[in-house]
Design a protein around this motif. Sequence first.
Motif, mmCIF file in Angstrom:
data_model
loop_
_atom_site.group_PDB
_atom_site.id
_atom_site.type_symbol
_atom_site.label_atom_id
_atom_site.label_comp_id
_atom_site.label_asym_id
_atom_site.label_seq_id
_atom_site.Cartn_x
_atom_site.Cartn_y
_atom_site.Cartn_z
ATOM 1 N N PHE A 133 26.183 39.010 46.132
ATOM 2 C CA PHE A 133 25.752 40.402 45.957
ATOM 3 C C PHE A 133 25.569 40.697 44.471
ATOM 4 O O PHE A 133 24.505 41.106 44.029
ATOM 5 N N TYR A 134 26.621 40.484 43.706
ATOM 6 C CA TYR A 134 26.549 40.602 42.247
ATOM 7 C C TYR A 134 26.439 39.211 41.646
ATOM 8 O O TYR A 134 26.851 38.226 42.259
ATOM 9 N N LEU A 135 25.930 39.158 40.416
ATOM 10 C CA LEU A 135 25.996 37.926 39.646
ATOM 11 C C LEU A 135 27.292 37.937 38.857
ATOM 12 O O LEU A 135 27.478 38.750 37.963
ATOM 13 N N VAL A 136 28.199 37.074 39.221
ATOM 14 C CA VAL A 136 29.518 37.004 38.589
ATOM 15 C C VAL A 136 29.642 35.641 37.922
ATOM 16 O O VAL A 136 29.408 34.608 38.546
ATOM 17 N N ASN A 137 30.006 35.655 36.636
ATOM 18 C CA ASN A 137 30.047 34.399 35.876
ATOM 19 C C ASN A 137 31.376 33.668 35.956
ATOM 20 O O ASN A 137 31.434 32.470 35.682
ATOM 21 N N HIS A 138 32.439 34.411 36.281
ATOM 22 C CA HIS A 138 33.747 33.755 36.336
ATOM 23 C C HIS A 138 34.687 34.601 37.180
ATOM 24 O O HIS A 138 34.507 35.816 37.292
ATOM 25 N N PRO A 139 35.726 34.002 37.759
ATOM 26 C CA PRO A 139 36.674 34.781 38.559
ATOM 27 C C PRO A 139 37.591 35.614 37.675
ATOM 28 O O PRO A 139 37.862 35.261 36.523
ATOM 29 N N ALA A 140 38.046 36.733 38.213
ATOM 30 C CA ALA A 140 38.969 37.616 37.489
ATOM 31 C C ALA A 140 39.770 38.418 38.499
ATOM 32 O O ALA A 140 39.364 38.580 39.652
ATOM 33 N N GLY A 141 40.899 38.931 38.048
ATOM 34 C CA GLY A 141 41.720 39.824 38.848
ATOM 35 C C GLY A 141 42.540 40.666 37.893
ATOM 36 O O GLY A 141 42.083 40.963 36.789
ATOM 37 N N ARG A 142 43.766 41.030 38.301
ATOM 38 C CA ARG A 142 44.634 41.746 37.360
ATOM 39 C C ARG A 142 44.925 40.869 36.154
ATOM 40 O O ARG A 142 45.148 41.370 35.053
ATOM 41 N N THR A 143 44.929 39.563 36.357
ATOM 42 C CA THR A 143 45.142 38.609 35.263
ATOM 43 C C THR A 143 43.985 37.614 35.243
ATOM 44 O O THR A 143 43.116 37.626 36.125
ATOM 45 N N LEU A 144 44.035 36.755 34.240
ATOM 46 C CA LEU A 144 43.110 35.622 34.191
ATOM 47 C C LEU A 144 43.944 34.341 34.187
ATOM 48 O O LEU A 144 43.762 33.461 33.351
ATOM 49 N N ALA A 145 44.871 34.249 35.117
ATOM 50 C CA ALA A 145 45.792 33.112 35.157
ATOM 51 C C ALA A 145 45.067 31.799 35.417
ATOM 52 O O ALA A 145 45.504 30.741 34.962
ATOM 53 N N SER A 146 43.979 31.852 36.167
ATOM 54 C CA SER A 146 43.229 30.632 36.474
ATOM 55 C C SER A 146 41.739 30.874 36.219
ATOM 56 O O SER A 146 41.196 31.897 36.651
ATOM 57 N N PRO A 147 41.049 29.958 35.557
ATOM 58 C CA PRO A 147 39.621 30.134 35.283
ATOM 59 C C PRO A 147 38.734 29.756 36.467
ATOM 60 O O PRO A 147 37.504 29.772 36.345
ATOM 61 N N TYR A 148 39.330 29.410 37.586
ATOM 62 C CA TYR A 148 38.528 29.001 38.748
ATOM 63 C C TYR A 148 39.189 29.466 40.039
ATOM 64 O O TYR A 148 40.378 29.797 40.075
ATOM 65 N N LEU A 149 38.394 29.506 41.100
ATOM 66 C CA LEU A 149 38.896 29.711 42.460
ATOM 67 C C LEU A 149 38.908 28.349 43.148
ATOM 68 O O LEU A 149 38.014 27.523 42.919
ATOM 69 N N GLN A 202 37.257 43.891 32.949
ATOM 70 C CA GLN A 202 37.801 42.822 33.809
ATOM 71 C C GLN A 202 38.067 43.355 35.219
ATOM 72 O O GLN A 202 37.852 42.665 36.211
ATOM 73 N N ARG A 203 38.520 44.624 35.329
ATOM 74 C CA ARG A 203 38.734 45.224 36.648
ATOM 75 C C ARG A 203 37.408 45.304 37.415
ATOM 76 O O ARG A 203 37.361 45.037 38.619
ATOM 77 N N GLU A 204 36.349 45.656 36.691
ATOM 78 C CA GLU A 204 35.039 45.730 37.354
ATOM 79 C C GLU A 204 34.604 44.350 37.865
ATOM 80 O O GLU A 204 34.052 44.240 38.967
ATOM 81 N N ILE A 205 34.869 43.306 37.088
ATOM 82 C CA ILE A 205 34.544 41.949 37.559
ATOM 83 C C ILE A 205 35.348 41.622 38.815
ATOM 84 O O ILE A 205 34.826 41.020 39.759
ATOM 85 N N ALA A 206 36.614 42.067 38.836
ATOM 86 C CA ALA A 206 37.454 41.809 40.020
ATOM 87 C C ALA A 206 36.874 42.508 41.252
ATOM 88 O O ALA A 206 36.880 41.947 42.355
ATOM 89 N N PHE A 207 36.372 43.731 41.100
ATOM 90 C CA PHE A 207 35.745 44.417 42.235
ATOM 91 C C PHE A 207 34.456 43.705 42.649
ATOM 92 O O PHE A 207 34.192 43.535 43.850
#
Length: 251
Positions: free
Chosen positions: A159-175, A216-221
């Motif tokens: 739906f969106y173009l997302v370049n990397h995963p994100a959440g409340r943290t950036l503990a991991s650079p991948y899913l 970063q919150r917007e990327i998480a959404f």
Amino acid sequence: MNERDVSRAPLARALLIALLIVAIPQGAAAFGETSRLVFVQGKYAGDWNPRPSALRRLAFEIGTRTSIATVPEEKALPLDSPEVFRHPFLYLAGKRELPPLSAAEVDNLRRYLTYGGFLLCDDAGDGRFAASCERELARILPGRTAGRIPAEHVLYKSFYLVNHPAGRTLASPYLSAYSEGSRLMAVVSANDLGGAWARDELGSWEYEVVPGGESQREIAFRLGVNIVMYSMCTDYKDDQVHLPFIMKRRR
């Protein structure tokens, strides 16, 4: 019709309804309340709901941003419940290690995932939940191993173009994910997506998002929207028809 055919039928109907929801314009109510997407959260022995408002907020955002009609309140189901087959999207969250699942839970989730269901595991803590989810998924899906989802995967452009995963943290650079062919069956996030989505009854965000703040919150959404869209449409966007438009938007 054998037992397996009977078990597949509810999930197949749910997936068909999900595709119809995506296809119709927002506001259309021809299919009634049963056509709305219900977010289902898995219950297990332990702290199964560390971010109680997260799915409600994601349901609101998806209903606002896309043509998918959603039910505001999530549904909580035990992992061995046959009712999960009525829903294409299952969310599992935790702050601590996921306890070993029972044989009934393992068997039910194996059938759910191999029949076309989708599971999102979301770590709200320090990584122990994500690691234990991968451990249990290895039991649920024997013979398969977790792999990193590559940046060019359709999940990042459903739906969106997302370049990397994100959440409340950036503990991991991948899913990471378990797959069947090209289809993702279960996705594991170590970045606390629910923590970025959670909002209290007064409208305030419940948790600070670090280190990137509100962007970063917007990327998480956006990633949440993409994951839900993927769970309903799988590789629909992974064709060359959309490529020129996607590349134009990337410039």
